[in-house]
Design a protein around this motif. Structure first.
Motif, PDB file in Angstrom:
ATOM      1  N   GLU A 152      10.856  30.771 -12.397  1.00 13.27           N
ATOM      2  CA  GLU A 152      11.767  31.169 -13.472  1.00 13.27           C
ATOM      3  C   GLU A 152      12.889  32.030 -12.915  1.00 13.27           C
ATOM      4  OE1 GLU A 152      11.241  34.204 -17.037  1.00 13.27           O
ATOM      5  OE2 GLU A 152      10.180  32.327 -17.393  1.00 13.27           O
ATOM      6  N   ASN A 153      12.549  32.969 -12.052  1.00 12.89           N
ATOM      7  CA  ASN A 153      13.580  33.786 -11.419  1.00 12.89           C
ATOM      8  C   ASN A 153      14.526  32.924 -10.598  1.00 12.89           C
ATOM      9  OD1 ASN A 153      12.438  36.074 -12.504  1.00 12.89           O
ATOM     10  ND2 ASN A 153      11.280  36.597 -10.668  1.00 12.89           N
ATOM     11  N   THR A 154      13.980  31.895  -9.959  1.00 17.53           N
ATOM     12  CA  THR A 154      14.809  30.998  -9.160  1.00 17.53           C
ATOM     13  C   THR A 154      15.806  30.253 -10.032  1.00 17.53           C
ATOM     14  OG1 THR A 154      13.034  30.720  -7.536  1.00 17.53           O
ATOM     15  CG2 THR A 154      14.759  29.039  -7.584  1.00 17.53           C
ATOM     16  N   LEU A 155      15.358  29.762 -11.180  1.00 15.28           N
ATOM     17  CA  LEU A 155      16.257  29.040 -12.073  1.00 15.28           C
ATOM     18  C   LEU A 155      17.343  29.962 -12.618  1.00 15.28           C
ATOM     19  CD1 LEU A 155      13.670  26.897 -14.064  1.00 15.28           C
ATOM     20  CD2 LEU A 155      15.182  26.145 -12.228  1.00 15.28           C
ATOM     21  N   ILE A 156      16.982  31.180 -12.955  1.00 11.76           N
ATOM     22  CA  ILE A 156      17.983  32.123 -13.472  1.00 11.76           C
ATOM     23  C   ILE A 156      18.945  32.522 -12.356  1.00 11.76           C
ATOM     24  CG2 ILE A 156      18.306  34.399 -14.508  1.00 11.76           C
ATOM     25  CD1 ILE A 156      15.617  34.028 -15.898  1.00 11.76           C
ATOM     26  N   ARG A 171      13.234  28.501  -4.136  1.00 12.67           N
ATOM     27  CA  ARG A 171      14.676  28.226  -4.216  1.00 12.67           C
ATOM     28  C   ARG A 171      15.035  26.944  -3.477  1.00 12.67           C
ATOM     29  NH1 ARG A 171      18.208  33.588  -3.131  1.00 12.67           N
ATOM     30  NH2 ARG A 171      19.777  31.922  -2.972  1.00 12.67           N
ATOM     31  N   PHE A 172      14.357  26.687  -2.373  1.00 12.25           N
ATOM     32  CA  PHE A 172      14.683  25.476  -1.610  1.00 12.25           C
ATOM     33  C   PHE A 172      14.324  24.218  -2.397  1.00 12.25           C
ATOM     34  CE2 PHE A 172      13.418  22.195   1.494  1.00 12.25           C
ATOM     35  CZ  PHE A 172      14.657  21.985   2.070  1.00 12.25           C
ATOM     36  N   LEU A 173      13.243  24.264  -3.163  1.00 11.50           N
ATOM     37  CA  LEU A 173      12.845  23.090  -3.927  1.00 11.50           C
ATOM     38  C   LEU A 173      13.857  22.726  -5.003  1.00 11.50           C
ATOM     39  CD1 LEU A 173       8.991  23.607  -4.438  1.00 11.50           C
ATOM     40  CD2 LEU A 173      10.201  22.449  -2.587  1.00 11.50           C
TER      41      LEU A 173
END
Length: 1147
Positions: free
Chosen positions: A686-690, A528-530
């Motif tokens: 993918e979870n981070t983008l969603i 998430r930080f990236l």
């Protein structure tokens, strides 16, 4: 070596940019501050009135234009306050910051005190207001008794000019380019003490103000500077290029206010760019925590709205649909629920006074958080501070500084004190002698300790050391994680212009490779930080540094002298020692304050009243540059409308970029899955983008919301839409009240709705339907809201529509605790469908996160409904029957499983008999499933890997098999290679191992083809030929040969294990048939690293020569050795089998 320093003409190198005085304008009188949000039921003595900037010097500077309205609003955020002698009149101190268009900031330091009102006009106005308020507060029955209007002695908030002395707040402020907190605070405090003292200061106040504005320079990097206030010398220092940047706000106080755990959680929220809202009754506490957090972000910088103090006229910024770090004052008696926050789904609410942090849901933990908290706690304990927080901190009231003979000694030390000379110096010498007599002859001792600091300065030194130690802990953590970040920076552009022209579509950082070398516990936070703006900006700075100078923070972080060792930051000379040396011994001394060319009668001392400053000696002209302050501080209606318009454009741009990124990443993953390239995204990413998409939708639906109802603006809108439609069921695609909503908060239900709609490719359509009710939109939202901007709204939905081109299983894989209804349908062969009436089938469905357990179906039924916790993506299905009835056998075509929530259909092909005496005699089969794409059921069997029904091989079949021996070997190598690639992927990216083992093109099928190649048909075998028959014969032959002592080279552990496994599988209570037993045999052999040893034993058995043709692969030594080596490469991996495969077998 100490030297004397003077400021040049440029404002950019001066210690202070402006000196400001704010207060009541006696000429315009009192004006209620309507924007303060206060009730008119309060006594006028408690209300806020508009303040004004009375004077400011200079008029403007070259790099910091003066914004009168913004400075006035930040100097006195609550406006003018009136007190009487019954109230506390202690002075207060707070600071603030102002941002500019180029990203730089200036800092304001404000000393607020109370001054007696001498204006008869103001006193009369206050008396009139109080009488009107008192009359309004009386009941109609008591309205005639007005005799008590001037009475009410002791009443809170009362005012009687005959009895009370009226005081009004006034603020003196210093604006500086750098956060010189301690020096500015001490200068203003000394200035105020000179005003309240009955003794006039040595020089007029204009001399000290002129000195700090125009004659005190910024200390050079790595040096300290001593200048003089009214009552004593003041030292400020500036870190060198190889030290951590200047940060004087006391981190110890921030940690004491919130505690270590809360501070780490707050820092995590800031790093992940959630919306952060600070809440306290004390303005300086807001600044202390805000500056403390941004200081700890090194080497990263906050990229979004930064307003640690938001006055009432700026509360519309709480509607901002972008990340922010803001602070608002907690009014006396106000409740948390009274805050009109439009959305809280991604909000970190920090109640500083109550030591509480309310973080967003699903906040990942900071890497090694437990060890970090322990390390920080130990540092705080060494400095005598409680790690749990809630400790007593210093009040922000300003204490007086004792007058020391050091002041006079310092003035005498350098006999070049400006215009002072001759008679003036003689006066100072007499004052020095007087101070020596008053202090009992301690002057000589004072001379010995001239380089020491006062008690307050010692506390300042202690706080500076604590700041450095705490900051080095976090800097060390970031250096440990990102110390090698340069290896993952992608330099794709040849020059700066080409990079800038393709900036949006350029990937500057190899996130997958970076995450692949990080410890697994770090990944959720780092993924998430990236994606944050602060990290993107940091990487872009590195890319741009190829053609331009690097940012100072990045240059420091990239400094090779900084290395990581045991999570601590080491430099050649520690920052703490350097700071201590600079504070104890000044490197430079500024020109002393001196007499100015003032008119006669000016600069006279009036105790208790800040004088009217002589403007002609304080004015200075600078060339003004076109540099504007942030428009966020302008509360005018036009600017507010423009600001929200910019928010709308920013939301639309963010939606375009997010959807584009999701498409590119997902398409890259799908290409890798079909063998067209390497995957460039993990399941975690993918979870981070969603998650970012969910956050964007929440912020979009929260922009311009009239009245908050619940923490999720989107879920609130869904419920309103449902009510408006007159429906009793829950919103479309939303979690059900009795099943899916169990255990989910409002924010969780909204995220589940988004995930489900995205998985069903209905997100854009559902949101479009939601926005068709224009009447509801106008009722819920303000005119400037994003959802009421029709053109931008349509573009927003269009970008979301593009997500329908890719497939997601985000709901299925994330919300695993939700109860899901499933439907199972058994499809028999059409010509034998009547056979289903004679069996009692049962099923057990397994997925990525669990299984349904055995579910019995009634006789003569081919379909059943059941409900259980989400199984994730389905992988296997066990199908069996009880073998009861006259004709307990059936030929099954396939089994279909339907997820009634997501609409997904899984097909489990079978194509075999289920029953005794037919096929391989199996009463139970393990089927491998595949998700059927809409409209693609004709190809659903592809890739499932369930073996087709095998008949006895005829001569033609043997001929075909013989002619394709090379193809079989290639399939075997491909199956093994797929397993190797599976384990070399990141854990979050790996697919279903059962499919690779037992599915189409899997290891089991490839090995079965290998062993069937060239297998003869003779009377020793049954009518149908199965590999398991040959393996069973092998074990019998071994048993006979061992009894006759003829096993020779085959005797040993591999041979024993092979026979042991075969016998164990044969005596298993499961009736899985010969094909199922062979599948189990291969899976157990590869799991226990034995399969590569078993194959040569089968090839060397004398039975093989009789059972196989001469050109069979099993009789080809080269083919057997090659296959054995291939299988041996799989021994390095740890293989975990699904329970559906190994149930009932204890090996």
């Amino acid at each position: 070596m100490s030297g004397t320093a003077a400021a040049t003409g440029s404002a950019s190198c001066r210690f202070a940019h402006y000196f400001v005085v704010c207060g009541v304008d006696t000429e315009t009188g009192l004006e209620l501050d309507d924007g303060a949000g206060e009730s008119f039921e309060q006594s006028p003595i408690r209300r806020s009135f508009k303040s004004k900037v009375l004077v400011h010097y200079p008029e403007n500077t070259d790099r910091s234009p003066f914004n009168k309205d913004a400075v006035n609003m930040l100097c006195m955020p609550r406006g003018l306050s009136f007190h009487t002698q019954a109230n506390s009149l202690d002075p207060q101190f707070h600071s603030f910051t102002i941002s500019f268009d180029d990203g730089t900031r200036s800092y304001g330091f404000v000393h607020t005190f109370y001054e007696e009102v001498t204006s008869a006009q103001i006193i009369t106005a206050m008396q009139t207001l109080y009488q009107m308020h008192h009359v309004d507060s009386l009941d109609e029955s008591d309205a005639e008794s007005l005799a008590g209007v001037s009475g009410c002695l002791g009443c809170t908030g009362s005012f009687d000019p005959a009895r009370d002395t009226l005081y009004v707040s006034k603020a003196i402020c210093l604006l500086t380019p750098l956060p010189f907190l301690q020096a500015s605070r001490r200068f203003l405090s000394q200035l105020h003490q000179a005003v309240t003292s009955h003794t006039a200061p040595p020089l007029p106040l204009e001399s000290y103000i002129h000195n700090i504005l125009y004659e005190v320079p910024l200390p050079p990097p790595g040096r300290s500077l001593r200048f003089h206030g009214v009552q004593g010398p003041i030292v400020c220092q500036r870190p060198g290029p190889s030290e951590l940047p200047l940060g004087e706000y006391p981190l110890g106080e921030a940690f004491s206010l919130l505690g270590v755990d809360n501070m780490v959680q707050l820092l995590t929220c800031a790093l992940l760019e959630t919306q952060v809202l600070l809440y306290s009754h004390d303005y300086q506490r807001l600044m202390t925590v805000a500056e403390g957090i941004t200081t700890l972000l090194f080497p990263f910088q906050w990229q979004h709205i930064y307003l640690p103090i938001v006055s009432a006229p700026l509360h519309h910024l709480l509607d901002a649909p972008v990340p922010f770090l803001m602070g608002i004052q907690h009014r006396d008696g106000a409740q948390r629920s009274s805050l009109h926050l439009p959305h809280e789904a991604n909000l970190c609410f920090v109640d500083i006074d109550n030591h509480c942090v309310e973080a967003p849901e699903d906040l990942p933990v900071f890497p090694d958080q437990t060890e970090l908290i322990q390390e920080l706690s130990e540092i705080l304990l060494r400095f005598g501070l409680p790690p749990q927080g809630g400790g007593i901190t210093k009040p922000t009231t300003t204490t007086s500084l004792r007058l020391s003979s050091l002041v006079l000694e310092d003035l005498m030390e350098d006999r070049r004190n400006g215009n002072l000379g001759g008679e003036e110096l003689a006066v100072l010498e007499r004052l020095q002698a007087l101070a020596q007599r008053c202090e009992g002859g301690k002057t000589s001792e004072g001379r010995k300790t001239l380089g020491n600091v006062f008690e307050e300065e010692e506390e300042e030194l202690k706080a500076a050391k604590l700041n450095i130690q705490l900051r080095e802990v976090f800097a060390g953590r970031f250096a440990a994680i990102f110390g090698r970040y340069e290896e993952f920076v992608i330099h794709s552009a040849l020059d700066l212009d080409s990079w800038l022209s393709n900036r949006e579509g350029t990937f500057n950082f190899d996130k997958v490779s970076f995450l692949s070398v990080q410890p697994a516990p770090y990944l959720r936070f780092l993924s998430r930080f990236l994606e944050t703006s602060m990290f993107s900006s940091f990487v872009e700075g590195k890319v741009i540094s190829r053609w331009a100078d690097r940012e100072p923070l990045q240059q420091l972080f990239d400094n090779p002298d900084i290395c990581v060792e045991s999570n601590s930051l080491y430099v050649s000379v520690t920052t703490a020692q350097a700071a201590e040396r600079r504070l104890l011994r000044a490197d430079h001394t500024a020109i002393h304050p001196h007499l100015l060319d003032m008119r006669i009668g000016q600069g006279r001392h009036h105790p208790g009243y800040f004088p009217k400053l002589q403007a002609d000696v304080l004015k200075h002209t600078f060339v003004r540059k076109n540099l504007c302050q942030s428009k966020l501080l302008d509360p005018s209606p036009q600017i507010i409308t423009q600001t929200h318009r910019e928010f709308v454009d920013e939301l639309l741009s963010e939606c375009r970029l997010k959807t584009k990124r999701m498409l590119m990443e997902r398409m890259g993953k799908e290409s890798a899955e079909v063998g067209q390239g390497e995957a460039n995204i993990t399941g975690l990413q993918e979870n981070t983008l969603i998650h970012g998409l969910c956050d964007l939708l929440e912020r979009t639906w929260g922009h311009g919301l009239q009245l908050k109802q619940g923490k999720s603006a989107l879920w609130s809108h869904l419920l309103h839409y449902q009510a408006a439609q007159g429906k009793t069921e829950v919103p479309a695609e939303s979690p059900g009240q009795s099943t899916m909503s169990e255990g989910l908060s409002e924010v969780g239900q909204a995220r589940a709705w988004i995930h489900l709609a995205l998985e069903k490719k209905m997100l854009s359509q559902h949101l479009k339907d939601l926005l068709t009710n224009q009447e509801l939109l106008r009722q819920l939202y303000k005119p400037h809201a994003f959802l009421l901007c029709e053109e931008e709204r349509e573009q927003f939905l269009f970008h979301l529509l593009s997500l329908n081109t890719v497939d997601y299983l985000c709901f299925t894989r994330v919300f695993t605790s939700i109860s899901i209804p499933y439907r199972v349908a058994i499809i028999p062969m059409k010509k034998l469908s009547i056979a289903m009436a004679t069996v009692n089938p049962w099923v057990c469905v397994s997925g990525e996160v669990g299984d349904s357990g055995v579910i019995q179906m009634q006789r003569n039924t081919q379909e059943i409904f059941f409900q259980c916790k989400n199984l994730g993506r389905l992988s296997t299905l066990q199908l069996g029957q009880e073998n009861s009835g006259l004709l307990a056998k059936c030929l099954i075509d396939c089994v279909m499983v339907y997820n009634e929530i997501t609409g997904h259909t899984y097909k489990f092909p079978c194509g075999r008999w289920l029953g005794k005496g037919v096929g391989d005699g199996s009463l139970e089969r393990v089927l491998i499933g595949q998700l059927v794409s809409p409209g693609g059921e004709e190809d659903a069997g592809r890739g499932t890997g369930t073996l087709p029904e095998l008949a006895s091989p005829s001569q033609s079949i043997r001929t075909v098999l013989g002619s394709f021996g090379s193809r079989i070997q290639e399939d075997m190598r491909e199956a093994a290679n797929n397993l190797v690639k599976h384990f070399h992927k990141h854990e979050q990216e790996r697919g279903n191992l059962t499919v690779l083992l037992c599915g189409e093109g899997g290891l089991v099928l490839s090995l079965e083809k290998f062993l069937l190649h060239g297998l003869k048909t003779n009377r020793l075998f049954q009518r149908n030929v199965f590999v398991w028959d040959f393996i069973g014969k092998y074990c019998k032959c071994e048993f006979i040969m061992k009894n006759h002592s003829r096993s020779r080279f085959r005797d040993g552990p591999p041979c024993d294990s092979l026979c042991h496994y075969v016998n164990t599988i044969n005596v298993s209570p499961r009736n899985i048939g010969k094909e199922g037993k062979f599948q189990l045999f291969v899976c157990l052999g590869i799991r226990d690293r034995l399969l590569s040893q078993w194959l040569p034993l089968l090839a060397e058995c004398p039975l093989t020569a009789r059972a196989y043709e001469e050109d069979a692969l099993l009789r080809d030594c080269a083919a057997v050795n090659s296959l054995s080596r291939i299988l041996h490469t799989l021994d390095e991996f740890t293989i975990t089998l699904e329970m559906a495969l190994v149930k009932g077998v204890d090996l």
